[in-house]
Design a protein around this motif. Structure first.
Motif, mmCIF file in Angstrom:
data_model
loop_
_atom_site.group_PDB
_atom_site.id
_atom_site.type_symbol
_atom_site.label_atom_id
_atom_site.label_comp_id
_atom_site.label_asym_id
_atom_site.label_seq_id
_atom_site.Cartn_x
_atom_site.Cartn_y
_atom_site.Cartn_z
ATOM 1 N N LEU A 134 56.344 8.888 1.971
ATOM 2 C CA LEU A 134 56.652 7.434 2.225
ATOM 3 C C LEU A 134 57.572 7.469 3.254
ATOM 4 N N ARG A 135 58.549 8.214 3.529
ATOM 5 C CA ARG A 135 59.366 8.048 4.884
ATOM 6 C C ARG A 135 58.624 8.335 6.069
ATOM 7 N N ILE A 136 57.486 9.252 6.089
ATOM 8 C CA ILE A 136 56.941 9.514 7.397
ATOM 9 C C ILE A 136 55.986 8.245 7.486
ATOM 10 N N ALA A 137 55.401 7.723 6.642
ATOM 11 C CA ALA A 137 54.442 6.508 6.525
ATOM 12 C C ALA A 137 55.309 5.381 7.401
ATOM 13 N N ASP A 138 56.515 5.201 7.025
ATOM 14 C CA ASP A 138 57.301 4.149 7.811
ATOM 15 C C ASP A 138 57.695 4.639 9.219
ATOM 16 N N GLU A 139 57.793 6.027 9.317
ATOM 17 C CA GLU A 139 58.241 6.587 10.564
ATOM 18 C C GLU A 139 57.001 6.156 11.640
ATOM 19 N N ILE A 140 55.751 6.216 11.225
ATOM 20 C CA ILE A 140 54.616 6.465 12.146
ATOM 21 C C ILE A 140 54.135 4.625 12.002
ATOM 22 N N GLY A 141 54.751 3.927 11.303
ATOM 23 C CA GLY A 141 54.404 2.593 11.373
ATOM 24 C C GLY A 141 53.050 2.358 10.455
ATOM 25 N N LEU A 142 52.910 3.109 9.543
ATOM 26 C CA LEU A 142 51.631 2.680 8.529
ATOM 27 C C LEU A 142 52.044 1.545 8.235
ATOM 28 N N LYS A 143 50.748 0.731 7.726
ATOM 29 C CA LYS A 143 51.026 -0.763 7.225
ATOM 30 C C LYS A 143 52.012 -0.697 6.341
ATOM 31 N N ASN A 144 52.694 -1.786 6.070
ATOM 32 C CA ASN A 144 53.805 -1.878 5.120
ATOM 33 C C ASN A 144 53.820 -3.172 4.332
ATOM 34 N N ASP A 145 52.862 -4.034 4.280
ATOM 35 C CA ASP A 145 52.408 -5.082 3.493
ATOM 36 C C ASP A 145 52.802 -4.647 2.000
ATOM 37 N N PRO A 146 52.953 -5.487 1.227
ATOM 38 C CA PRO A 146 53.178 -5.101 -0.322
ATOM 39 C C PRO A 146 52.036 -4.549 -1.117
ATOM 40 N N GLU A 147 50.879 -5.045 -0.653
ATOM 41 C CA GLU A 147 49.754 -4.954 -1.335
ATOM 42 C C GLU A 147 48.909 -3.749 -0.831
ATOM 43 N N PHE A 148 48.996 -3.219 0.320
ATOM 44 C CA PHE A 148 48.741 -1.894 0.702
ATOM 45 C C PHE A 148 49.751 -0.727 0.189
ATOM 46 N N ARG A 149 50.876 -0.920 0.529
ATOM 47 C CA ARG A 149 51.965 -0.026 -0.056
ATOM 48 C C ARG A 149 51.862 0.070 -1.524
ATOM 49 N N SER A 150 51.627 -0.774 -2.305
ATOM 50 C CA SER A 150 51.327 -0.683 -3.762
ATOM 51 C C SER A 150 50.256 0.012 -4.074
ATOM 52 N N ALA A 151 49.165 -0.131 -3.354
ATOM 53 C CA ALA A 151 47.869 0.834 -3.705
ATOM 54 C C ALA A 151 48.271 2.320 -3.266
ATOM 55 N N LEU A 152 48.859 2.372 -1.972
ATOM 56 C CA LEU A 152 49.227 3.780 -1.600
ATOM 57 C C LEU A 152 50.075 4.374 -2.547
ATOM 58 N N VAL A 153 51.199 3.834 -2.838
ATOM 59 C CA VAL A 153 52.232 4.309 -3.961
ATOM 60 C C VAL A 153 51.399 4.781 -5.155
ATOM 61 N N GLY A 154 50.628 3.806 -5.587
ATOM 62 C CA GLY A 154 49.963 4.100 -6.698
ATOM 63 C C GLY A 154 48.883 5.251 -6.879
ATOM 64 N N TYR A 155 48.270 5.465 -5.602
ATOM 65 C CA TYR A 155 47.501 6.604 -5.599
ATOM 66 C C TYR A 155 48.182 7.853 -5.423
ATOM 67 N N LEU A 156 49.362 7.699 -4.686
ATOM 68 C CA LEU A 156 50.102 9.100 -4.426
ATOM 69 C C LEU A 156 50.881 9.344 -5.724
ATOM 70 N N GLU A 157 51.346 8.464 -6.762
ATOM 71 C CA GLU A 157 51.927 8.398 -8.078
ATOM 72 C C GLU A 157 50.909 9.309 -9.029
#
Length: 159
Positions: A96-119
């Motif tokens: 998640l830190r690298i996602a922020d560093e590279i500028g991966l989309k950070n809108d709440p909906e996308f990040r919720s889906a990303l974190v959900g999958y990673l969890e």
């Protein structure tokens, strides 16, 4: 009616996933807790993981077609690794830190889906890393992740 983009389309493209995992594994190898786990990873590991996650998110099927992968094969990569919860959490934190560093989309909906999958995926990795045999059928379909669906409660053997 407007069609929702896949998570893959929203994130960007294959170079986005390749950059995410390339930079991530660069940091993993330098990490005190995770480095020893990945010290001997195959050179193609980074691209396989990028292709796997991209495919799960609705991108091209590079993992299953070009990499010769399957969901069972990915599950099998974790067998016998005896992963810990601390390692899982560290993996999540770094990614998640690298996602922020590279500028991966950070809108709440996308990040919720990303974190959900990673969890979901990292918890399965920990569970399967302690099993003596791969519980996944060789022909089991690849997972598909969307904008918020869940598959219901976890039941052992349902991976």
């Amino acid at each position: 009616m407007k069609t929702l983009p896949t998570l893959y389309e929203w994130a960007g493209d294959m170079p986005t996933f390749e950059q995410l995992f390339s930079q991530f594994y660069h940091h993993v190898l330098q990490d005190e807790e995770l480095g020893p786990l990945f010290r001997n990873m195959a050179p193609e590991h980074v691209m396989h993981v990028a292709h796997f996650v991209a495919e799960v998110f609705g991108g091209s099927k590079l993992y299953t077609t070009e990499d010769g992968g399957s969901h069972a094969k990915m599950i099998g990569q974790h067998m016998g690794k005896m992963l810990t919860e601390a390692q899982r959490q560290r993996w999540m934190l770094l990614l998640l830190r690298i996602a922020d560093e590279i500028g991966l989309k950070n809108d709440p909906e996308f990040r919720s889906a990303l974190v959900g999958y990673l969890e979901w995926g990292t918890r399965l990795a920990v569970i399967n890393s302690h099993l003596p045999t791969n519980p996944m059928a060789h022909d089991a379909p690849m997972p598909r992740w969307g904008w918020g669906e869940t598959g219901g409660p976890y039941l052992p053997g349902d991976e």
